[in-house]
Design an enzyme around this catalytic site. Structure first.
Site, PDB file in Angstrom:
ATOM      1  N   GLY A   1      41.652  40.646  40.862  1.00 20.17           N
ATOM      2  CA  GLY A   1      40.371  40.207  40.304  1.00 20.17           C
ATOM      3  C   GLY A   1      40.373  38.765  39.829  1.00 20.17           C
TER       4      GLY A   1
ATOM      5  N   ASN B   1      38.817  50.246  46.425  1.00 23.03           N
ATOM      6  CA  ASN B   1      38.840  50.731  45.043  1.00 23.03           C
ATOM      7  C   ASN B   1      37.579  50.225  44.347  1.00 23.03           C
ATOM      8  OD1 ASN B   1      39.410  51.470  42.438  1.00 23.03           O
ATOM      9  ND2 ASN B   1      41.089  50.009  42.145  1.00 23.03           N
ATOM     10  N   TRP B   2      36.621  51.130  44.181  1.00 24.86           N
ATOM     11  CA  TRP B   2      35.339  50.716  43.577  1.00 24.86           C
ATOM     12  C   TRP B   2      35.463  50.573  42.060  1.00 24.86           C
ATOM     13  CZ3 TRP B   2      30.874  54.031  46.228  1.00 24.86           C
ATOM     14  CH2 TRP B   2      30.813  53.689  47.580  1.00 24.86           C
ATOM     15  N   LYS B   3      36.574  50.999  41.501  1.00 20.69           N
ATOM     16  CA  LYS B   3      36.781  50.958  40.041  1.00 20.69           C
ATOM     17  C   LYS B   3      35.605  51.651  39.339  1.00 20.69           C
ATOM     18  CE  LYS B   3      39.441  46.803  40.709  1.00 20.69           C
ATOM     19  NZ  LYS B   3      40.198  45.746  40.071  1.00 20.69           N
TER      20      LYS B   3
ATOM     21  N   GLY C   1      39.645  45.615  45.951  1.00 26.05           N
ATOM     22  CA  GLY C   1      38.847  45.947  44.770  1.00 26.05           C
ATOM     23  C   GLY C   1      37.465  45.333  44.867  1.00 26.05           C
ATOM     24  N   GLY C   2      37.281  44.190  44.197  1.00 26.25           N
ATOM     25  CA  GLY C   2      35.976  43.522  44.125  1.00 26.25           C
ATOM     26  C   GLY C   2      35.255  43.418  45.459  1.00 26.25           C
TER      27      GLY C   2
ATOM     28  N   HIS D   1      47.783  52.381  38.994  1.00 22.72           N
ATOM     29  CA  HIS D   1      47.081  51.093  39.079  1.00 22.72           C
ATOM     30  C   HIS D   1      47.306  50.309  37.778  1.00 22.72           C
ATOM     31  CE1 HIS D   1      43.883  48.145  39.375  1.00 22.72           C
ATOM     32  NE2 HIS D   1      43.859  48.395  40.670  1.00 22.72           N
TER      33      HIS D   1
ATOM     34  N   GLU E   1      50.800  45.221  44.252  1.00 22.52           N
ATOM     35  CA  GLU E   1      49.626  44.630  43.607  1.00 22.52           C
ATOM     36  C   GLU E   1      50.054  43.763  42.432  1.00 22.52           C
ATOM     37  OE1 GLU E   1      45.744  46.461  44.576  1.00 22.52           O
ATOM     38  OE2 GLU E   1      46.355  47.360  42.702  1.00 22.52           O
TER      39      GLU E   1
ATOM     40  N   GLU F   1      45.454  48.558  36.011  1.00 21.47           N
ATOM     41  CA  GLU F   1      44.412  48.693  34.974  1.00 21.47           C
ATOM     42  C   GLU F   1      44.615  49.979  34.184  1.00 21.47           C
ATOM     43  OE1 GLU F   1      41.017  48.069  37.505  1.00 21.47           O
ATOM     44  OE2 GLU F   1      41.604  45.976  37.753  1.00 21.47           O
TER      45      GLU F   1
ATOM     46  N   SER G   1      42.777  40.307  45.122  1.00 16.86           N
ATOM     47  CA  SER G   1      41.850  39.281  45.602  1.00 16.86           C
ATOM     48  C   SER G   1      41.810  39.158  47.130  1.00 16.86           C
ATOM     49  CB  SER G   1      42.178  37.929  44.952  1.00 16.86           C
ATOM     50  OG  SER G   1      42.023  38.008  43.547  1.00 16.86           O
TER      51      SER G   1
HETATM   52  C1  PEP Z   1      42.545  46.350  42.777  1.00 16.06           C
HETATM   53  O1  PEP Z   1      41.766  46.739  41.923  1.00 16.06           O
HETATM   54  O2  PEP Z   1      43.489  47.058  43.091  1.00 16.06           O
HETATM   55  C2  PEP Z   1      42.313  45.063  43.393  1.00 16.06           C
HETATM   56  C3  PEP Z   1      43.144  44.672  44.312  1.00 16.06           C
HETATM   57  O3  PEP Z   1      41.227  44.345  42.960  1.00 16.06           O
HETATM   58  P1  PEP Z   1      40.696  42.949  43.573  1.00 16.06           P
HETATM   59  O4  PEP Z   1      40.631  43.126  45.066  1.00 16.06           O
HETATM   60  O5  PEP Z   1      39.350  42.778  42.965  1.00 16.06           O
HETATM   61  O6  PEP Z   1      41.664  41.902  43.186  1.00 16.06           O
END
Ligand code: PEP
Length: 255
Positions: free
Chosen positions: A177, A8-10, A238-239, A97, A171, A99, A217
């Site tokens: 994050g 997930n590049w957001k 994500g990150g 999600h 999640e 966010e 994470s």
């Molecule tokens: C996400 O955005 O779904 C996510 C898991 O982000 P991160 O890996 O940065 O925690």
């Protein structure tokens, strides 16, 4: 069943040039990936170019969208429909999600409309559920997950859920994050709870067959435990998916 690894590049990166560079570095170093199905979810505006970029080369990964609208077309300023996403080469769509729930007011009812539309469009949904730190501290985790799942799949029949390959991503919001991932044992517990919820709504066989992944994470050094110890079927990253080395390390650690 292959492990599902979703990037997930957001809202990153800022330019098409950077998006292509990121895509290219992942592509170049991703060889001999056998046990994973990898899905890259860039921002909408890069999907077209990346699907061109993908064509013609022996790329192992698929494309997904981070969001969608539930109507097919019409007077809905600013929205992106599922037929549009399919036309761009998307096979997967992330829905619900945290966010989107937090910053864009997505309710469980909206998530339900989107999930139904994704299924009708014959794309594969990645349904995100998870509790906040406050809900966990208040002992409400089970209640929150139950409510999110029951409302998200309302009026979706057992066979539709099964046939359309819906994937559920656990999640926990507190792990996203934050560099504070959910430990493997807890992720396993939550995975079993989610399967129990699905079993109560549909049936035990269906509850054993859908893909259940973890996100929050995830990095190369903690990824393997979610598959090998917690028994989950993949990861939402994500990150770390914005760093080709870290992302590839994540995939390779579970190969
Ligand atoms: C996400 O955005 O779904 C996510 C898991 O982000 P991160 O890996 O940065 O925690």
């Amino acid at each position: 069943m292959k492990n599902l690894i979703v990037a997930n590049w957001k809202c990153n990166p800022t330019t098409l040039k950077e998006a292509k560079q990121l895509f290219d570095s992942i592509k170049k170093s991703a060889k001999n990936i056998k046990k994973s199905e990898v899905v890259l979810c860039p921002p909408f505006v890069f999907l077209k170019e990346l699907s061109f970029f993908k064509k013609g080369s022996l790329v192992f990964f698929k494309l997904g969208a981070q969001n969608c609208f539930w109507e097919k077309f019409g007077a809905y300023t600013g929205e992106i429909s599922l037929p549009m996403l399919r036309d761009l080469g998307c096979e997967y769509v992330i829905v619900g999600h945290s966010e989107r729930r937090k910053y864009f007011g997505e309710t469980n009812e909206i998530v339900n409309k989107k999930l139904k539309a994704i299924i009708d469009a014959k794309l594969t949904a990645i349904l995100c559920v998870g509790e906040t730190q406050e809900q966990r501290n208040n002992g409400e985790t089970e209640k929150v997950l139950k409510e999110q799942i029951i409302k998200a799949i309302k009026n979706i029949s057992c066979s539709k859920f099964h046939v359309s390959n819906v994937c559920i991503a656990y999640e926990p919001v507190w792990a996203i994050g934050t560099n504070n991932p959910c430990d493997h044992e807890e992720a396993q517990k939550m995975g079993l709870l989610i399967r129990k919820i699905i079993s109560e709504i549909y049936s035990r066989p269906v509850s054993q067959k859908f893909r259940l992944i973890y996100g929050g994470s995830v990095k190369g050094d903690n990824a393997a435990g979610y598959i090998k110890e917690a028994g989950l079927n993949g990861l939402l990253v994500g990150g770390a998916s914005l760093d080709p080395k870290e992302f590839l390390g994540t995939i390779k650690s579970i190969e």
